[in-house]
Design a protein around this motif. Structure first.
Motif, PDB file in Angstrom:
ATOM      1  N   UNK E 241     -36.400   9.966   4.486  1.00  0.00           N
ATOM      2  CA  UNK E 241     -37.664   9.225   4.580  1.00  0.00           C
ATOM      3  C   UNK E 241     -37.555   7.882   3.890  1.00  0.00           C
ATOM      4  N   UNK E 242     -36.957   7.894   2.711  1.00  0.00           N
ATOM      5  CA  UNK E 242     -36.853   6.646   1.960  1.00  0.00           C
ATOM      6  C   UNK E 242     -35.987   5.646   2.695  1.00  0.00           C
ATOM      7  N   UNK E 243     -34.895   6.100   3.324  1.00  0.00           N
ATOM      8  CA  UNK E 243     -34.060   5.137   4.038  1.00  0.00           C
ATOM      9  C   UNK E 243     -34.834   4.506   5.168  1.00  0.00           C
ATOM     10  N   UNK E 244     -35.681   5.293   5.801  1.00  0.00           N
ATOM     11  CA  UNK E 244     -36.478   4.697   6.868  1.00  0.00           C
ATOM     12  C   UNK E 244     -37.381   3.615   6.340  1.00  0.00           C
ATOM     13  N   UNK E 245     -38.125   3.946   5.327  1.00  0.00           N
ATOM     14  CA  UNK E 245     -39.110   2.970   4.840  1.00  0.00           C
ATOM     15  C   UNK E 245     -38.430   1.813   4.134  1.00  0.00           C
ATOM     16  N   UNK E 246     -37.355   2.124   3.391  1.00  0.00           N
ATOM     17  CA  UNK E 246     -36.733   1.082   2.600  1.00  0.00           C
ATOM     18  C   UNK E 246     -35.523   0.476   3.276  1.00  0.00           C
ATOM     19  N   UNK E 247     -35.344   0.722   4.539  1.00  0.00           N
ATOM     20  CA  UNK E 247     -34.332   0.049   5.340  1.00  0.00           C
ATOM     21  C   UNK E 247     -32.941   0.192   4.758  1.00  0.00           C
ATOM     22  N   UNK E 248     -32.541   1.446   4.611  1.00  0.00           N
ATOM     23  CA  UNK E 248     -31.180   1.679   4.160  1.00  0.00           C
ATOM     24  C   UNK E 248     -30.344   2.152   5.344  1.00  0.00           C
ATOM     25  N   UNK E 249     -29.039   2.127   5.165  1.00  0.00           N
ATOM     26  CA  UNK E 249     -28.180   2.707   6.185  1.00  0.00           C
ATOM     27  C   UNK E 249     -28.613   4.159   6.374  1.00  0.00           C
ATOM     28  N   UNK E 250     -28.837   4.676   7.528  1.00  0.00           N
ATOM     29  CA  UNK E 250     -28.578   4.041   8.814  1.00  0.00           C
ATOM     30  C   UNK E 250     -29.836   3.451   9.460  1.00  0.00           C
ATOM     31  N   UNK E 251     -30.909   3.469   8.755  1.00  0.00           N
ATOM     32  CA  UNK E 251     -32.162   3.096   9.418  1.00  0.00           C
ATOM     33  C   UNK E 251     -32.612   1.686   9.068  1.00  0.00           C
TER      34      UNK E 251
END
Lengths: 150, 171, 368, 339, 749, 104
Positions: E241-251
């Motif tokens: 979830x955090x990668x999605x919101x915080x624009x981390x690899x891969x999202x």
């Protein structure tokens, strides 16, 4: 073109009037955007008896010029109302008082005289006297009457 | 005695002007008769002890509604008389006859019932003292009949909007 | 009322109407009270002055010019005389030119007084009317002192003036200037910041500078639209070149601007009069004028700034007779009135009245 | 019997005559005041300082030819001025000119009737006056009067809404509809209602100007626009009736204002012992004095202000006065209920 | 503090006013004023609440407000038997939340003010709509950070995602903006799916969703040092979830595209606040994550890789906003790196400083874009220093801050992170340092390309236009109060529509800040409503580092101390933290001194690297601008790789999107053949049967019906004649009825 | 029924008569505005009835209903006249006999 007592006058033909007027209005050096006056002079003796006179003024350069067109009786002059809306009533007045017709005028009616009036009073050959009421109402009828009597 | 005089005078006025309303040729005249008729009715109300209603009658009816009529009559300048064309299927005579019959029957009923003597009209106001019945009427309207009262106000609002919508220029 | 769909109503305003300032007739087509179209009918006062002048000698014509714009007769006199002087190349002595300027400016004040009074009256402010007439009386008194007449002065002669100013007249003019200056705030107090006055005049009859020029408007109407055109400045005549004055202009071109322009012209006129009185030169009042006034063959057009706008005279002489061959007046009221249908379109009946007043016409001049 | 018939009849006679005289002299008063405002003298010729001018005017109007336009609706044309005048006059029936006075051993109230719906009576009666104007405009069969009558009726109806709403908020304060009761209430509460309901007073005054067709709301008879408005075609006595009606209405409005807001017949500070010497002046004089002041304001405004335009007038009525009246009503009601 | 529940409500109210009334009725000034006022009051509330919180003793610094129940308790099965699923509208103000609300309201306020001027050329309705969204966003963000349980946080989480979508797609008439909005939304949804699963897991394991309760519960569980247990799974899901919101690899792919939105949006949402939500969420659940060290390691690695990758991409981008976008991704990677090494406080600190300088940089880039009439390509700028002094100075400050030049804010926070990483894992530290070098380089590349060198942008008319009207018109113009058209200061926000030069052909309807009615007269400084927020943020970027000076520099690490209770949660967790943190209070003094020396060394290195980056950028883009071209030519593959952002979008396109399409097509084929075939077959059957039925129908049934109709028609002939349409005929009947009734009444008695 | 004293019956009779006049008006006239006025007459007849009953029973309920009747009459007049104006715009007539859109 002439110059007399400080006034410039341009004389042109009826055909070239509109073109010249537009040049005078739109050219940057002349820019006669203000039409002060339109009037006519009836030189009875002449073949083209009417001078239609346009007095023009430039609000930018603050100079004046007079434009003259000659017209015989019954010959119409192109109207400059499209160029200067101000000429509307002035041309109506010339038509009313001199009988010079203007082609392309949007509303060429009598203006000072009653609509049913006969004749054009500013002409030099307009009768100046007559038997009261009849003259006031129908001067041409009166002329006819007088001719019959004579 | 006095009240009899008053009543008969008023009744005569009311009926006379009512007849004038429906017989006048010019609608403007009709409106004027109608106003006078309403004023007379207002006086009847006063006699019956309903001053508030009388004032409302004058204010709303005579001063408001009928002005509307007058307005419409003046706005609608007719090019041909409205009475020009009559539909032959309309039984005017039958209508009048029936109306008269209704009146006759009502009179009969009243005469029949009226044989039982009733107390003379005592205006409610005089029974209640100088305060008049305005206050009682107000109480009644704002307690028992509060909901009908509000409904009536909504009705007026809707009617107002409706009238504006109807009469508006469509462009 | 515009709510209801009513038929168009044709309303004849005039020729007998309290607010058409004479015998002007305006045929209005109304939707409710909104003007959807109009036609201006003139000519009820047509006396054929142009024709008459072609049968009078040059001196007699001065009298007839009085009868055109009868509330500012002196300007018409002046314009006519200057035209003939131009045609005959007559030099006018400086004293005469100064006095002519004073007369013209007094005349402007009187004319504007009359205009402001009637204009305010048209919009319902009756007190302003009486105040203005009170002060106009004083100008008329000055004219009476000068030439004996109160309305049709016949005050100017070809080549100069018929009369020198009476003794003490300059002091009276000075006193008048001081008095009048104190009166202008009285009008302004009643109108300039009055909300109703503003609501009635602001954004009413707006005309842009370009349109105003195209329609041939002149005088305060043109200046109200923001065109700084004033014949006194642009083509100085009489003694105007010697004086220092401003040409007030408006911004929007509405009725209120035209009002402000005219009120400011009161002040500028006073400025000119004072300078003229202070610098009044000594000398003759009549130039070298031939006994028989018979201009050479030719024609000319000369314009001056009347209170209404540019008044121009076109005179053609055949060089043979003592009467003009053609005498033509360019009447400012006539040309300005032309804009009326354009100005009133879309406004209410009450605005028509305000706009007729705002144009400041004198039907005597419109119809001649 | 005396108290039932004679006294009211006498009262009616007195009030009617007084009103008619007052109205005629109102005209003179107006001319004089406006003249003074405009730094001139006004009528001076008839009688000393023009004091007899109204009589001359009345005579002139009476003797003038009474013209009925040929295509007019004849009897409505005659009826209209009457309809206009009568309500203006009968409105005086409920106006209390004073408390009670002892006259020839009778205790005579200085009002014709103390109706317990007095305020409503005034409102409803004045609403009838509209007919006079509408019918005059209609029956003249002429365009200017027609326009004027449409203007006038729209104006009167619109402003009546604001005025009536304002009256309601006054009623909320006074808790009675009787005009006598209202004056007595001001006595009891030790305060003129103008201080309790200042907004109402101002709006009522503006509405009053509009309902009496006075400057700056005199559109219906705008000389400059509609050549005299609804009475363009009238002359002589019928014209005089309209004239009387207008001035009578002015007096009615001023008198009602006085009663509602300025303590009616009460002398200033009726409860302050130090001001008791003011009691020596009878109440009806106080009443007339206050009314006169208000009338003076009417005239003063006429001399000062230009005229509104029709649409501006309607905008003022509907978009300013009626909302203000509504807000005032709500505020009054809240204050009344919760404080 | 009791009023913290007001915080989300105030901007929400502002949004409601603008959205319900503003779009139709408000003028620009009113809409802007409403929005700014809402933010101002929210800021005031936040400030008072924060001050009140700070006044409390450290251990008491937590405040709960429960507004009321949201979901009534529902018995649900959890891992530990039947739990009662309940959710409340509960807010919690603790030090972490305090930092966040201050950032959201404070920077949000500045950006609102900025946006009032920036968006001035929008149509009136769009303007109000914009501020409605912006306010709504702030409301949701505040809800997110103030939430005291997962569910409330999820509302905020989804809400900010929604607002982000709305705002990216604000110029929805432009195809690319709409697409970018969708992309952001869908990418976020993938992350949200992880988050939601994580929340389910939390409930399943702990039987509650309250953060505090979860932290307490988890602290009693053993740390999953080596195995990948349920806690790890939960943490991994939450981290998705955090990668999605915080624009981390891969999202991370959505964030650069999100720059299609208006610049204030980029500044507020895609730099300062929303994208930090993931970091915040990880921090909020610090205790949970500390019990899953494997996941922490993943976080650290992902963060580092993201930082490095984004920084490399940022090296070559030419679009000014894209450079900043990649920079944001990179910095977020830093934050995750910090979180991954357990330095939640450092992560939050960097979040704070980053909020300042990145908002500053974005707003500055907005001012530049504004000045260049919508031009975003740095190749077409240059030399703007002369035209935009204020923007230049403030952006310079921002660049210095992000590069980590002491004593600006970025230095402290970045240094803290690197220090923590060093103590945890040297490899991560090394990559982080390289990233720092690159950060300095690309930021100064940006500054150099934009503000130095020669002006490369479009020309504008400098000469006086030919006077058309002559003296008369000129005097009219003056008299009308219109300023002269050649006066450069007179025209305010006048530009030529030149938007999208970098985005291919412009949309037929000119939109965005570039859509102006008047002619563009060259770059010019932004109005004061834009420059003032810039200056304020610049001041913030300078000073906000000082709130947490590390002990090595004589400071007290105040912020970290302040934040400690939020991450510690319980004593047990605190001990865990102590155990893992070599620099904590329990360490002996000698170690402290040793670490001080190490810190000095690291700092020096970091500053040197930053300086090197700056110097390189200066040399490459100011003194020798031909070098980069040569470099790109020499390594075309590498340049192309970076230029195309590692082909990630293409990769996703080729794999995920295409496979989705392919499977969809397969399904469609199945649908068309099998399902449709069955349906069609049955349809044919039906048709055949119905043909017979139809014949029956026509003959028998219709015949019957027609007969009935016919008979009614014939029968009603009599009655119909009475239907005259004449009102009075009907009335006649009524009266007749009355008459009959009365007759009956009369005689029946 | 006697001529004196005046009892509520007298008022009821008056009301009945007024009502009948209204009915006749509706039946006979073709001008729709006059039709409407006749309806107003009928309303008034009803109101007299109500007020008379109020006087008879010494209770204001009747008056309260009369108030409602007046309100309804006002609404009816407003909408009705609006319809008349709308109709007039389309058909240029006020003749009820030409308004037969409801013809079967």
């Amino acid at each position: 073109m002439s110059f007399w007592v400080g006034d410039w006058t341009l004389i042109t033909s009826r055909e070239r009037l509109i073109e010249l007027a537009r040049r005078l209005r739109d050219d940057r050096d002349t820019a006669f955007d203000f039409c002060s006056d339109v009037t006519a002079v009836d030189w009875l003796a002449r073949a083209e008896r009417f001078d239609v006179v346009y007095c023009l003024y430039s609000t930018r350069h603050r100079h004046r010029v007079r434009l003259k067109v000659r017209a015989a009786d019954g010959v119409s002059v192109p109207s400059v109302t499209a160029l200067w809306p101000a000429a509307n009533w002035l041309e109506r007045e010339v038509f009313d008082l001199f009988g010079v017709r203007f082609d392309g005028h949007p509303d060429l009616r009598r203006i000072l005289m009653p609509d049913e009036w006969q004749g054009h009073p500013q002409r030099k050959d307009y009768p100046l006297e007559g038997p009261g009421e009849l003259l006031m109402e129908n001067p041409l009828d009166w002329l006819k009457l007088r001719n019959e009597i004579e | 005695m006095l009240d009899a005089i008053a009543f008969y005078t008023l009744a005569a006025l009311i009926l006379a002007f009512a007849i004038a309303v429906i017989t006048a040729r010019n609608p403007v005249h009709s409106v004027v008769f109608l106003v006078i008729n309403f004023l007379a009715v207002a006086i009847v109300y006063i006699v019956l002890g309903a001053e508030f209603l009388a004032m409302i009658q004058v204010l709303v009816y005579a001063g408001g509604i009928v002005v509307l009529y007058l307005f419409v009559v003046m706005l609608v300048n007719l090019k041909r008389g409205p009475e020009a064309h009559q539909d032959p299927r309309r039984q005017t005579g039958a209508g009048v006859g029936l109306a008269v019959a209704v009146l006759a029957e009502l009179t009969a009923i009243l005469a029949y019932t009226g044989r039982n003597p009733l107390p003379a009209v005592v205006p409610a106001a005089s029974a209640r003292g100088p305060g008049g019945n305005t206050e009682q009427l107000g109480w009644l309207l704002y307690t028992t009949y509060l909901i009908p009262f509000e409904v009536a106000s909504m009705l007026l609002l809707v009617a107002m909007i409706g009238a504006i919508v109807l009469a508006r220029k469509v462009d | 009322m515009a709510l209801f769909d009513t038929d168009e109503l044709v309303l004849n305003m005039g020729p007998q109407h309290p607010s058409t300032h004479g015998v002007l007739r305006v045929v209005l087509r109304l939707d409710g009270e909104r003007v959807v179209g109009s036609d201006v009918v003139i000519g009820y006062l047509h006396r054929g002055i142009e024709k008459l002048c072609e049968h009078r000698d040059y001196l007699q014509i001065v009298l007839l010019t009085d009868r055109m714009d009868y509330v500012s007769a002196a300007t018409s006199n002046l314009g006519y005389c200057e035209t003939v002087e131009k045609l005959m190349q007559i030099e006018v002595p400086p004293r005469a030119r100064y006095i002519r300027t004073i007369l013209a400016e007094l005349q402007r004040i009187a004319s504007h007084n009359l205009w402001l009074g009637t204009h305010a009256m048209d919009i319902g402010a009756m007190t302003v009317f009486l105040y203005n007439f009170r002060e106009r009386e004083l100008v008329l008194d000055l004219f009476e002192d000068y030439c004996g007449a109160r309305l049709t002065y016949n005050a100017v002669r070809i080549g100069g003036l018929p009369l020198d100013i009476p003794a003490g007249w300059d002091q009276k003019v000075r006193a008048y200037c001081d008095l009048f200056e104190s009166k202008i705030p009285e009008y302004e107090e009643l109108l300039t910041h009055n909300r109703i006055w503003k609501e009635r005049t602001q954004k009413i009859g707006v005309i842009s500078a370009e349109d105003a020029i195209a329609l041939g408007l002149s005088g305060p109407l043109l200046r109200g639209s923001g065109v700084p055109r004033d014949v006194r400045k642009d083509e100085p005549y009489a003694a105007y070149a010697d004086f220092d004055f401003d040409v007030p202009i408006g911004t929007l071109g509405d009725t209120y601007d035209r009002y402000l322009v005219r009120v400011e012209e009161f002040r500028q006129s006073l400025r000119i009069i004072r300078q003229a009185i202070d610098g009044l030169p000594e000398g003759p009042i009549l130039g070298k004028v031939p006994r028989l006034i018979k201009p050479p063959a030719g024609e000319t057009y000369h314009a001056i700034e009347s209170p209404k706008g540019e008044i121009g005279f076109f005179i053609a002489s055949d060089g043979k007779s003592i009467t003009p061959y053609r005498f033509r007046v360019r009447p400012p009221s006539f040309c300005n009135l032309q804009a009326l249908p354009r100005l009133i379109k879309g406004h209410l009946v009450a605005d028509v009245v305000a706009l007729i007043g705002s144009i400041d016409i004198v039907v005597g001049e419109v119809d001649r | 019997m005396t108290d039932l018939f004679v006294v009211p009849l006498l009262q009616i006679v007195v009030v009617l005559n007084a009103v008619l005289v007052a109205v005629t002299y109102m005209v003179l008063l107006e001319r004089k005041i406006i003249a003074w405002v405009q730094s001139r003298l006004g009528p001076m010729r008839v009688g000393p300082h023009g004091i007899l001018q109204p009589i001359a005017d009345a005579l002139k109007l009476l003797l003038k030819e009474d013209i009925t336009p040929i295509r007019a609706d004849r009897w409505i044309f005659t009826l209209a001025p009457i309809i206009s005048l009568v309500p203006a006059l009968i409105a005086f029936a409920v106006i209390p000119f004073g408390g009670e006075a002892t006259l020839f051993g009778h205790r005579v109230p200085l009002y014709i009737a103390n109706v317990n719906v007095g305020l409503l009576y005034i409102v409803s009666i004045t609403s009838i006056g509209v007919y006079g104007i509408i019918l005059a405009g209609y029956s003249s069969n002429s365009k200017y009067p027609l326009l004027a009558s449409l203007r006038a009726s729209a104006q009167l109806i619109s402003y009546e809404v604001a005025v009536t709403l304002m009256l309601v908020s006054v009623i909320v304060t006074t808790r009675t509809l009787s005009l006598v009761g209202i004056v007595e209430g001001q006595m009891r509460q030790h305060i003129w209602y103008v201080f309790i309901q200042p907004v109402a007073a101002v709006v009522l005054f503006i509405g009053g100007l509009a309902e009496t067709n006075r400057t700056p709301f005199d559109l219906a008879e705008a000389e400059q626009e509609l050549t005299g408005g609804f009475h363009t075609e009238y002359s002589g006595m019928r014209f005089a009736m309209f004239f009387l009606a207008e001035y009578a209405n002015m007096i009615v409005v001023s008198a009602v204002m006085t009663t509602l807001f300025f303590g009616g017949w009460l002398s200033p500070f009726p409860n302050v012992a130090a001001a008791h010497f003011l009691w020596y002046i009878p109440g009806w004089i106080w009443f007339l004095l206050k009314t006169f002041v208000l009338l003076y304001v009417f005239i003063w405004i006429r001399a000062t202000l230009p005229r509104y335009r029709y649409d501006q007038l309607m905008r003022l009525g509907w978009k300013v006065l009626i909302p203000v009246a509504l807000v005032n009503l709500v505020v009054s009601a809240i204050v009344r209920v919760f404080l | 503090m009791r009023l913290i529940w007001l915080l989300p409500l105030i901007p929400a109210a502002g949004a409601a006013v603008n959205g319900l009334a503003g779009v139709r009725w408000f003028g620009r000034a009113a809409a802007g004023a409403v929005a700014c006022l809402a933010m101002l009051s929210a800021f005031a509330v936040a400030l008072t609440a924060s001050i009140a919180l700070i006044r409390l003793p450290p251990e008491a610094r937590a405040y709960d407000v429960t507004l009321g129940p949201w979901l009534p308790p529902i018995p649900l099965a959890t891992a530990h038997g039947i739990g009662s699923f309940a959710a409340e509208w509960a807010f919690r103000l603790d030090p972490l939340a305090t930092v966040m609300i201050l950032v959201v309201t404070g920077i949000g306020l500045l950006i609102h003010v900025y946006a009032t001027a920036y968006m001035m050329d929008e149509p009136r309705g769009g303007y109000a709509r914009f501020f409605c969204y912006l306010n709504l966003f702030c409301a949701f963000m505040l809800l997110l950070v103030l939430a005291s349980n997962f569910l409330v946080m999820f509302i905020g989480w989804e809400g900010v995602g929604l607002c982000s979508y709305l705002l990216i797609g604000y110029w929805y008439e432009k195809g690319s903006a709409a697409t970018a909005g969708r992309k952001a939304f869908i990418t976020n949804r993938i992350g949200d799916w992880g988050f939601l699963l994580g929340v389910f897991g939390v409930f399943h394991v702990f039987g509650t969703l309250d953060f505090h309760a979860v932290a307490q519960a988890v602290s009693s569980l053993p740390i999953e040092q080596s195995h990948f247990g349920e806690l790890s799974i939960i943490c991994l899901l939450l981290f998705i979830g955090a990668t999605g919101k915080s624009a981390q690899i891969p999202l991370f792919v959505w964030l650069p595209d999100a720059m299609e939105g208006p610049t204030p949006v980029s500044a507020l949402i895609h730099a300062a606040t929303m994208v930090t939500a993931g970091v915040y969420m990880v921090g909020r659940n610090a205790v949970l994550f500390q019990h899953a060290p494997l996941v922490l390691a993943i976080i650290a690695i992902v963060g580092t890789l993201t930082a490095l990758m984004a920084a490399t991409i940022g090296l070559v981008q030419n679009d000014i906003k894209r450079v900043l976008a990649y920079s944001t991704v990179s910095q977020l990677g830093y934050m995750f790196l910090a979180a991954g090494v357990g330095a939640f406080a450092a992560s939050t600190f960097h979040l704070l400083t980053h909020a300042f300088f990145k908002a500053l940089l974005f707003l500055g880039s907005g001012a530049v874009i504004h000045a260049m009439a919508g031009e975003q390509d740095m190749q077409r700028m240059g030399g703007l220093r002369r035209f935009l002094p204020v923007t230049f100075v403030t952006m310079m400050i921002g660049a210095l801050a992000i590069a980590g030049i002491p004593p600006l804010a970025g230095f402290f926070s970045k240094d803290e992170i690197l220090l923590q990483a060093f103590s945890k894992n040297r490899a991560l530290w090394a990559l982080g340092s390289v990233t720092a070098l690159m950060t300095a380089f690309y930021m100064f590349r940006l500054v150099a390309l934009t503000f130095y060198g020669v002006y490369r942008g479009p020309s504008w008319p400098r000469h006086v236009p030919p006077a058309v009207g002559g003296p008369a018109t000129l005097s009219i113009a003056t008299a009308h109060g219109v300023r002269h058209p050649v006066d450069p200061d007179a025209h305010g926000l006048a530009h030529v529509p030149q938007h999208d030069l970098s985005h291919g052909p412009a949309h037929p309807v000119p939109i965005g800040p570039a859509a102006h009615a008047h002619e563009w007269h060259g770059p010019h400084e932004a109005p004061s409503a834009m420059t003032w927020p810039l200056m304020a943020l610049a001041v913030g970027a300078i000073v906000c580092g000082f709130i947490s000076i590390p002990p090595a520099l004589g400071g007290t690490n105040a912020l970290e101390r302040f934040l400690e209770p939020s991450f510690g949660g319980t004593p047990a967790a605190a001990t865990v933290e102590h155990a893992r943190q070599p620099r904590a209070d329990a360490e002996p003094a000698t170690a402290d001194q040793a670490s001080n020396g190490r810190e000095w060394a690291l700092m020096l290195l970091a500053v040197t690297l930053a300086g090197a980056g700056v110097a390189a950028a200066w040399r490459l883009y100011v003194t020798r601008p031909e070098i980069p071209v040569r470099l790109a030519a020499r390594w075309p593959g590498l340049h192309s790789l970076l230029w195309h952002k590692y082909f990630v979008d293409e990769f996703y396109g080729a794999t995920l999107v295409r496979s989705t399409f392919a499977s969809a097509r397969g399904l469609w084929t199945f649908d068309a053949r099998v399902v449709d075939g069955a349906v069609n077959g049955s349809g044919w059957m039906t048709r055949t049967v119905s043909w017979f039925s139809g014949i029956f129908d026509r003959v028998v049934v219709d015949g019957l019906v027609n007969f009935v109709g016919w008979s009614a028609d014939e029968g009603s002939l009599v009655v119909r004649r009475g239907q005259t349409g004449l009102l009075q005929n009907y009335l006649l009947l009524i009266v007749l009825g009355v008459c009959v009734f009365l007759t009956v009444y009369l005689f029946a008695r | 029924m006697h001529f004196t004293p005046i009892t509520p019956y007298h008022y009821l009779l008056l009301s009945a008569a007024l009502f009948s006049v209204g009915v006749i008006g509706v039946m006979v006239r073709r001008n729709i505005i006059i039709l409407f006025m006749s309806i107003e007459l009928m309303f008034n007849a009803v109101n007299i009835n109500l007020v008379a009953f109020a006087a008879l029973y010494r209770h204001e309920v009747g008056q309260a209903f009369a108030v409602f009747v007046i309100a309804v009459a006002a609404a009816e007049a407003a909408v009705g006249l609006g319809i008349i104006l709308a109709f007039y715009r389309n058909k240029e007539t006020l003749n009820i006999d030409e308004m037969n859109l409801m013809k079967g």
